[in-house]
Design a protein around this motif. Structure first.
Motif, PDB file in Angstrom:
ATOM      1  N   ASP A 113       0.921  -1.221  -0.029  1.00  0.00           N
ATOM      2  CA  ASP A 113      -0.050   0.074   0.002  1.00  0.00           C
ATOM      3  C   ASP A 113       0.903   1.397  -0.302  1.00  0.00           C
ATOM      4  O   ASP A 113       0.460   2.318  -0.535  1.00  0.00           O
ATOM      5  CB  ASP A 113      -0.881   0.174   1.085  1.00  0.00           C
ATOM      6  N   ALA A 114       1.994   1.177   0.851  1.00  0.00           N
ATOM      7  CA  ALA A 114       3.009   2.333   0.905  1.00  0.00           C
ATOM      8  C   ALA A 114       3.686   2.612  -0.858  1.00  0.00           C
ATOM      9  O   ALA A 114       3.575   3.915  -1.045  1.00  0.00           O
ATOM     10  CB  ALA A 114       4.139   2.129   1.811  1.00  0.00           C
ATOM     11  N   LEU A 115       3.685   1.513  -1.266  1.00  0.00           N
ATOM     12  CA  LEU A 115       4.378   1.671  -2.915  1.00  0.00           C
ATOM     13  C   LEU A 115       3.254   2.308  -3.631  1.00  0.00           C
ATOM     14  O   LEU A 115       3.482   3.265  -4.612  1.00  0.00           O
ATOM     15  CB  LEU A 115       4.750   0.235  -3.412  1.00  0.00           C
ATOM     16  N   GLY A 116       2.100   1.841  -3.579  1.00  0.00           N
ATOM     17  CA  GLY A 116       0.841   2.427  -4.180  1.00  0.00           C
ATOM     18  C   GLY A 116       0.880   3.977  -4.164  1.00  0.00           C
ATOM     19  O   GLY A 116       0.487   4.387  -4.989  1.00  0.00           O
ATOM     20  N   ARG A 117       1.155   4.559  -2.835  1.00  0.00           N
ATOM     21  CA  ARG A 117       0.983   6.029  -2.595  1.00  0.00           C
ATOM     22  C   ARG A 117       2.405   6.589  -3.247  1.00  0.00           C
ATOM     23  O   ARG A 117       2.236   7.655  -3.422  1.00  0.00           O
ATOM     24  CB  ARG A 117       0.833   6.081  -1.155  1.00  0.00           C
ATOM     25  N   ALA A 118       3.080   5.975  -3.731  1.00  0.00           N
ATOM     26  CA  ALA A 118       4.449   6.374  -4.172  1.00  0.00           C
ATOM     27  C   ALA A 118       4.078   6.811  -5.955  1.00  0.00           C
ATOM     28  O   ALA A 118       5.195   7.448  -6.179  1.00  0.00           O
ATOM     29  CB  ALA A 118       5.770   5.542  -4.229  1.00  0.00           C
ATOM     30  N   GLY A 119       3.088   6.471  -6.156  1.00  0.00           N
ATOM     31  CA  GLY A 119       2.986   6.753  -7.869  1.00  0.00           C
ATOM     32  C   GLY A 119       3.145   5.694  -8.625  1.00  0.00           C
ATOM     33  O   GLY A 119       2.840   5.784 -10.045  1.00  0.00           O
ATOM     34  N   PHE A 120       3.566   4.281  -8.443  1.00  0.00           N
ATOM     35  CA  PHE A 120       3.621   3.385  -9.396  1.00  0.00           C
ATOM     36  C   PHE A 120       2.255   3.087  -9.999  1.00  0.00           C
ATOM     37  O   PHE A 120       1.201   3.088  -9.227  1.00  0.00           O
ATOM     38  CB  PHE A 120       4.110   1.808  -8.619  1.00  0.00           C
ATOM     39  N   LYS A 121       2.434   2.711 -11.290  1.00  0.00           N
ATOM     40  CA  LYS A 121       1.309   2.306 -11.978  1.00  0.00           C
ATOM     41  C   LYS A 121       0.976   0.773 -12.163  1.00  0.00           C
ATOM     42  O   LYS A 121      -0.081   0.357 -12.831  1.00  0.00           O
ATOM     43  CB  LYS A 121       1.277   2.877 -13.297  1.00  0.00           C
ATOM     44  N   ARG A 122       2.044   0.092 -11.721  1.00  0.00           N
ATOM     45  CA  ARG A 122       2.198  -1.272 -11.919  1.00  0.00           C
ATOM     46  C   ARG A 122       2.978  -1.788 -10.987  1.00  0.00           C
ATOM     47  O   ARG A 122       4.286  -1.409 -10.671  1.00  0.00           O
ATOM     48  CB  ARG A 122       2.772  -1.778 -13.435  1.00  0.00           C
ATOM     49  N   ILE A 123       2.538  -2.936  -9.909  1.00  0.00           N
ATOM     50  CA  ILE A 123       3.256  -3.393  -9.102  1.00  0.00           C
ATOM     51  C   ILE A 123       3.159  -5.208  -9.097  1.00  0.00           C
ATOM     52  O   ILE A 123       2.070  -5.430  -9.288  1.00  0.00           O
ATOM     53  CB  ILE A 123       2.825  -2.988  -7.809  1.00  0.00           C
TER      54      ILE A 123
END
Length: 317
Positions: A46-56
């Motif tokens: 979830d923290a990575l999602g808040r960083a602006g990644f469009k694909r994880i």
């Protein structure tokens, strides 16, 4: 000094944009010896999602006894809360894994199939020959496309094999063409044990881009011998605009031992931003996510940006 001031002549008169996919939650976590609790995985993703990644890359449908660390993949997929514009990617090893993945089809948007360009590495990694793997790919590709999922591919040991040594470029690109024929719209080339160098990286990606028109060509480098960022820069100069990396420099190949992690996402983003290359990512948020991972794992990670933080000014042109 402006914080957006780029290095001299870095963009050659144009603004370059790259896409970076975060693979730490799968490729990084799978090599951790201590079990990471499912709530911790969810919190970090979830923290990575808040960083602006469009694909994880979130999970893998490998057998739980093979990689126990990823056995909670479905729980992770159900628990994460990512922005609507973030695609969730899963790794699928074979047709049985695809059966399991399609049972929860609504939990992800992209599926990745993979093979090693080296026969020996492919056998040690998934206990099948390259030919057997690619025959399965042809079948799985049709099923994935029929489900309206994005089909991606990864070719491991694209730049060399620890068992066989150099891997011919034509062999790697032949496999890439087979993936494209199976329906892949993106093909990643993995430096699985960190055997690439910048000169070869540039030559390889120039050839791959020319040979694979209409395919998104992705660079996936490991920092085993300290050349990961240099290889990424060389790929950028060759025209590559898609990269994979792992926050905190987590990861590495399970076979053989001694293959250290992927290039750190925060270090890659920092380099690109200092060059005036747009990633669409919040570097401070990526660094914070990596520091959270370091705290969760209880050990020092090897990313430089975790220690140094982001650059706050750039040299004048």
């Amino acid at each position: 000094m402006s914080q957006t001031q780029a290095f001299p002549n870095a963009t050659r008169g144009e603004t370059r944009t790259v896409q970076i996919r975060e693979v730490g939650p799968r490729d990084g976590f799978q090599n951790e010896p201590e079990t990471i609790a499912t709530p911790d995985k969810i919190r970090l993703i979830d923290a990575l999602g808040r960083a602006g990644f469009k694909r994880i890359e979130v999970a893998s449908f490998v057998r739980p006894d093979v990689i126990p660390q990823l056995s909670d993949g479905i729980e992770v997929l159900r628990g994460i809360d990512l922005p609507d514009d973030v695609d969730r990617m899963v790794l699928i090893p074979n047709s049985r894994g695809l059966d399991n993945a399609l049972a929860v089809r609504d939990l992800f948007e992209e599926a990745t199939l993979f093979v090693s360009a080296s026969q020996t590495h492919n056998t040690k990694n998934i206990n099948r020959s390259v030919e057997e793997t690619m025959a399965d790919v042809a079948v799985m590709g049709k099923r994935i496309v029929a489900e309206d999922l994005t089909l991606c591919a990864v070719i491991a040991t694209s730049f060399g094999c620890p068992y066989e040594g150099p891997v011919p470029m034509d062999r790697v690109l032949d496999l890439a063409e087979q993936f494209a024929a199976a329906g892949a719209t993106e093909i990643g080339f993995g430096d699985t044990t960190g055997m690439c160098n910048p000169a070869y990286s540039r030559a390889f990606f120039e050839a791959a881009i020319e040979r694979l028109p209409g395919i998104e060509v992705t660079a996936h480098f490991h920092n085993t011998r300290g050349q990961g960022l240099a290889n990424a820069y060389a790929a950028l100069e060759a025209g590559c605009r898609s990269f994979e990396s792992s926050f905190g420099e987590l990861g590495g190949c399970p076979v053989p031992k001694g293959s250290t992690g992927n290039i750190a996402t925060e270090d890659l983003v920092s380099m690109f931003h200092e060059m005036g290359v747009d990633t669409g990512l919040d570097l401070a948020a990526v660094i914070e996510a990596a520091r959270e991972a370091q705290s969760t794992l209880g050990r020092k990670l090897t990313s430089h940006s975790i220690v140094a933080g982001p650059v706050t000014w750039y040299p004048a042109s």
